[in-house]
Write an enzyme that holds these catalytic residues in place. Structure first.
Site, PDB file in Angstrom:
ATOM      1  N   ASP A  72       0.870  -1.183   0.000  1.00  0.00           N
ATOM      2  CA  ASP A  72       0.000   0.000   0.000  1.00  0.00           C
ATOM      3  C   ASP A  72       0.906   1.232   0.000  1.00  0.00           C
ATOM      4  OD1 ASP A  72      -2.071   1.788   0.453  1.00  0.00           O
ATOM      5  OD2 ASP A  72      -2.271   1.290   2.587  1.00  0.00           O
TER       6      ASP A  72
HETATM    7  C1  SPV Z   1      -6.505   1.445   4.599  1.00  0.00           C
HETATM    8  O1  SPV Z   1      -7.222   0.515   5.020  1.00  0.00           O
HETATM    9  O2  SPV Z   1      -6.076   1.490   3.450  1.00  0.00           O
HETATM   10  C2  SPV Z   1      -6.178   2.582   5.448  1.00  0.00           C
HETATM   11  C3  SPV Z   1      -6.155   2.390   6.902  1.00  0.00           C
HETATM   12  O3  SPV Z   1      -5.870   3.627   4.949  1.00  0.00           O
HETATM   13  S1  SPV Z   1      -4.528   2.013   7.355  1.00  0.00           S
HETATM   14  O4  SPV Z   1      -4.163   0.738   6.763  1.00  0.00           O
HETATM   15  O5  SPV Z   1      -4.570   1.948   8.798  1.00  0.00           O
HETATM   16  O6  SPV Z   1      -3.657   3.063   6.898  1.00  0.00           O
HETATM   17 MG    MG Z   2      -5.381   3.474   2.933  1.00  0.00          MG
END
Ligand code: SPV
Ligand code: MG
Length: 302
Positions: A72
């Site tokens: 991510d």
């Molecule tokens: C997501 O679920 O993509 C979020 C929350 O942004 S976190 O993973 O806590 O950043």
């Molecule tokens: Mg996120």
């Protein structure tokens, strides 16, 4: 061409989608009840969020990236995230809240993002105040913040270009994630509300709700507060509501459940040499047919 199927009218070539009149995120928040959202990474997992009785689907950048076995880390494009979020909204009657990371660039990107998301039926987005490219909040890496003024400009632009009356913009501060004190998170959120944000998300990776409670003690309630209690799960939703929280996002629990249970089932099948030990543990084929809205689709050809 549309056909009537029981309570709903099914447009040929589409899943049921969010019926006209079903609550938007803005309406759900106005109700005063705690709004509970859960993460998803596909239309199927979004449907499960709805079936579980949640109020909203969180189109999580973490889940959507993980579904591609990617970190991510701002790797996917806006179009890739939007495609998934729009597919979710097409088959859910609860609102999809799109995690749009940093807004995919500068103010022009933000304007484009809002127009594109609205045009695909998404009326709630959450934008965070990190620098592009961002890294997932739980990764032990530097998390650099955009200057407050610049993020406010992005928020103003997002609100200026919205077409839907009920379009809801959540401004997320990563101040606590980046190691800043609660006072910085408060100052940023006040400025974000002044810039037009409809609610604020204060993200924390603390092991307790201590930082969030400190935030709430200094918050003037000018807009609703949203939390993602991944690292401080020991806080009952009712208690969070009483403390002043308006929306809780269970951001990744469906994904983590799926990884664990799928692996367990497949390993059992391999080890046991047949599917008998897992048959009662897994969804039936009919469960899948229901998620596919098969009955409604078959009426198309009747
Ligand atoms: C997501 O679920 O993509 C979020 C929350 O942004 S976190 O993973 O806590 O950043
Ligand atoms: Mg996120």
């Amino acid at each position: 061409m549309t056909i009537s199927s029981g309570e709903s009218t099914l447009p040929v070539g589409a899943n049921p989608g969010r019926p006209a009149g079903s609550p938007s995120l803005a309406e759900a928040l106005r109700s005063g009840r705690l709004v509970r959202a859960a993460g998803a990474h596909s239309a199927l997992t979004a449907s499960l969020v709805e079936q579980a009785g949640m109020d909203a689907v969180w189109a999580s950048s973490f889940e959507i990236s993980a579904a591609r076995c990617l970190p991510d880390a701002s790797l996917l494009t806006m179009t890739e995230y939007l495609t998934v979020a729009a597919e979710m909204q097409k088959c859910c009657s609860i609102p999809v809240v799109a995690d749009v990371d940093t807004g995919f660039g500068g103010t022009m990107n933000v304007a484009h993002m809002v127009r594109e998301y609205e045009s695909r039926g998404i009326t709630a987005v959450c934008m965070e105040d990190k620098l592009f490219p961002k890294m997932n909040s739980f990764v032990a890496a530097p998390h650099c913040l955009l200057p407050t003024e610049e993020f406010c400009r992005k928020l103003e632009v997002a609100k200026a270009v919205q077409r839907e009356k009920d379009f809801h913009l959540i401004a997320r501060t990563e101040a606590l994630i980046s190691g800043q004190p609660v006072t910085e998170a408060l100052e940023r959120c006040r400025r974000y509300a002044d810039a037009g944000a409809d609610s604020v998300l204060v993200h924390s990776k603390d092991r307790t709700n201590r930082q969030v409670l400190e935030f709430l003690a200094g918050w003037d309630e000018r807009v609703p507060v949203v939390i993602v209690p991944t690292t401080y799960p020991d806080w009952h939703a009712d208690d969070a509501r009483r403390a002043g929280i308006s929306m809780v996002i269970y951001a990744n629990h469906g994904l983590r459940a799926m990884i664990r249970s799928t692996l367990d089932v497949l390993r059992t099948i391999r080890e046991e040499g047949s599917t008998v030990p897992v048959e009662d543990e897994i969804a039936s084929i009919n469960d899948v047919f229901r998620l596919q809205h098969l009955d409604q689709w078959r009426k198309v050809s009747e």
